[in-house]
Design a protein around this motif. Structure first.
Motif, short mmCIF file in Angstrom:
data_model
loop_
_atom_site.label_atom_id
_atom_site.label_comp_id
_atom_site.label_asym_id
_atom_site.label_seq_id
_atom_site.Cartn_x
_atom_site.Cartn_y
_atom_site.Cartn_z
N GLY A 1 -28.61 53.81 -10.31
CA GLY A 1 -27.98 54.58 -11.37
C GLY A 1 -27.71 56.01 -10.94
N PRO A 2 -27.47 56.91 -11.93
CA PRO A 2 -27.19 58.31 -11.65
C PRO A 2 -28.33 58.97 -10.87
N GLN A 3 -27.98 59.81 -9.91
CA GLN A 3 -28.97 60.50 -9.10
C GLN A 3 -29.44 61.77 -9.82
N PRO A 4 -30.66 62.25 -9.51
CA PRO A 4 -31.19 63.40 -10.25
C PRO A 4 -30.45 64.71 -9.96
N TYR A 5 -29.75 64.79 -8.80
CA TYR A 5 -29.05 66.02 -8.44
C TYR A 5 -27.61 65.71 -8.06
N GLY A 6 -26.74 66.69 -8.33
CA GLY A 6 -25.34 66.52 -7.97
C GLY A 6 -25.07 66.88 -6.53
N VAL A 7 -25.79 67.91 -6.02
CA VAL A 7 -25.61 68.39 -4.65
C VAL A 7 -26.94 68.92 -4.14
N ILE A 8 -27.15 68.81 -2.82
CA ILE A 8 -28.34 69.37 -2.18
C ILE A 8 -27.90 70.43 -1.18
N LEU A 9 -28.45 71.66 -1.31
CA LEU A 9 -28.23 72.71 -0.31
C LEU A 9 -29.45 72.73 0.60
N LEU A 10 -29.25 72.42 1.88
CA LEU A 10 -30.37 72.23 2.80
C LEU A 10 -30.35 73.26 3.92
N ASP A 11 -31.38 74.12 3.95
CA ASP A 11 -31.56 75.03 5.08
C ASP A 11 -32.21 74.26 6.22
N LEU A 12 -31.81 74.56 7.45
CA LEU A 12 -32.35 73.81 8.59
C LEU A 12 -33.67 74.38 9.10
N PRO B 1 -24.64 64.21 -2.14
CA PRO B 1 -24.03 65.02 -1.08
C PRO B 1 -24.93 66.16 -0.62
N VAL B 2 -24.94 66.38 0.68
CA VAL B 2 -25.78 67.41 1.30
C VAL B 2 -24.89 68.45 1.98
N ILE B 3 -25.14 69.72 1.67
CA ILE B 3 -24.49 70.82 2.38
C ILE B 3 -25.56 71.55 3.17
N MET B 4 -25.44 71.55 4.50
CA MET B 4 -26.37 72.29 5.34
C MET B 4 -25.98 73.76 5.32
N VAL B 5 -26.97 74.63 5.07
CA VAL B 5 -26.75 76.07 5.03
C VAL B 5 -27.66 76.69 6.07
N THR B 6 -27.11 77.22 7.15
CA THR B 6 -27.93 77.64 8.28
C THR B 6 -27.25 78.73 9.10
N ASP C 1 -21.19 68.63 4.43
CA ASP C 1 -20.54 69.88 4.78
C ASP C 1 -21.56 70.77 5.47
N TYR C 2 -21.07 71.85 6.08
CA TYR C 2 -21.92 72.70 6.91
C TYR C 2 -21.45 74.14 6.70
N VAL C 3 -22.33 75.00 6.18
CA VAL C 3 -21.98 76.39 5.92
C VAL C 3 -22.87 77.30 6.76
N VAL C 4 -22.25 78.25 7.45
CA VAL C 4 -22.99 79.13 8.36
C VAL C 4 -23.31 80.45 7.67
N LYS C 5 -24.57 80.89 7.79
CA LYS C 5 -24.99 82.18 7.27
C LYS C 5 -24.56 83.29 8.24
N PRO C 6 -24.20 84.48 7.74
CA PRO C 6 -24.01 84.82 6.33
C PRO C 6 -22.70 84.24 5.81
N TYR C 7 -22.70 83.84 4.55
CA TYR C 7 -21.53 83.19 3.98
C TYR C 7 -21.06 83.97 2.75
#
Length: 239
Positions: free
Chosen positions: A50-61, A82-87, A105-111
Motif C-alpha cells: 500500500g501507500p508508503q510512509p514517506y513521499g521522498v527520502i533525502l539521504l546524506d552520504l 524515491p531517494v535523493i542523495m544530498v552530498t 536523483d543526486y544533489v551536490v552541496k552547497p545547493y
C-alpha cells in the motif's frame, strides 16, 4: 508530503527542516542509517504493497554508522520511495555509483534551496508519490473551497454551481494551489510544475495567469500573494 531527512549534522538538519516545513512538508529527521531504516520499515517486516510512509527520502552520504551508498541499497530492498542523495561528493564516479545503488536523483552541496525543492517535486511527480494523501486514502477527484468546486478528472471549475471557463494553464495553476490550501507555493515551484520550465523569463506569465484566475472566479482574495515568495490559496470562511 511527508519527507524523511537522513542527516547526521543537527544544525544542517534543523535549518533544512525549517525551510521544508515552510513549503508544506512534514519532515522526519534520522541522524544515521539505522534510524532511517527503522523509520521506513523495521528489519524483517514484509515490504508493504500500500501507500508508503514517506513521499521522498533525502539521504546524506556521510553518515556516522554506515556508508550512505550501503544505506541506499538497503532502502531499495525495503521500499520504492524515491531517494535523493544530498552530498558534497561532486565527482562523476560518485554520482554514477549513487544512481546505480538506486538513487533517483543526486544533489551536490552547497545547493540552491529552490533547486532542491524543484527536484523533490520532480521525483515525486515521476514516481507518482502522493503529496497530502493520508495512508490508505484515495486521490480526491473533487476539491471544494467554499463556493468553488474543482473537478480534477473533468477539469471543470464552478462557483456557486455556475461553470467558469478556464484555459489549460489556468486550471493547472488553480489545481496545484488547491492541493494544499493555506500552504505557500514558491514561484519557482509553480513555474516548474505548471509550465515545465525554469523561472527565468516566465515570471510575468505567472502573474498574468493569477490575475486572470482572480477575475474569472470573481474572488480576488482567494489567491493570496506572499511577497518575495509566491502564492497560496486562502480557504474561504464559512458563512
Amino acid at each position: 508530503m511527508r519527507l524523511l531527512l537522513v542527516e547526521d549534522d543537527d544544525h544542517v538538519a534543523a535549518a533544512l527542516s525549517a525551510i521544508l516545513a515552510r513549503h508544506g512538508f512534514q519532515v522526519t529527521h534520522a541522524r544515521n542509517g539505522e534510524e532511517a531504516l527503522q523509520a521506513l520499515l523495521p528489519a524483517g517486516t514484509p515490504t508493504p504493497s500500500g501507500p508508503q510512509p514517506y513521499g521522498v527520502i533525502l539521504l546524506d552520504l556521510g553518515l556516522p554508522d554506515q556508508d550512505g551508498y550501503e544505506v541506499c541499497g538497503k532502502i531499495r530492498k525495503r521500499t520504492a520511495t524515491p531517494v535523493i542523495m544530498v552530498t558534497a561528493r561532486a565527482d562523476v564516479r560518485s554520482r554514477i555509483h549513487g544512481l546505480n545503488m538506486g538513487a533517483d536523483d543526486y544533489v551536490v552541496k552547497p545547493y540552491d534551496t529552490g533547486e532542491l525543492l524543484a527536484r523533490i517535486h520532480a521525483v515525486a511527480r515521476r514516481t507518482g508519490a502522493a503529496e497530502d494523501a493520508a495512508p490508505g486514502a484515495g486521490t480526491p477527484t473533487t476539491v471544494r473551497l467554499g463556493s468553488v468546486s474543482i473537478e480534477l478528472p473533468t477539469r471543470r471549475v464552478s462557483v456557486d454551481g455556475a461553470d467558469v471557463p478556464l484555459t489549460r494553464k489556468e486550471f493547472d495553476l488553480l489545481a496545484l494551489l488547491a492541493q494544499r490550501p493555506g500552504v505557500v507555493f514558491r514561484r519557482e515551484q509553480i513555474i516548474s510544475e505548471v509550465w515545465r520550465t525554469s523561472w527565468e523569463g516566465t515570471g510575468r506569465t505567472l502573474e498574468v495567469h493569477v490575475a486572470s484566475l482572480r477575475s474569472k472566479l470573481r474572488m480576488p482574495a482567494l489567491i493570496e500573494t506572499v511577497r518575495g515568495v509566491g502564492y497560496r490559496l486562502v480557504t474561504p470562511a464559512a458563512p
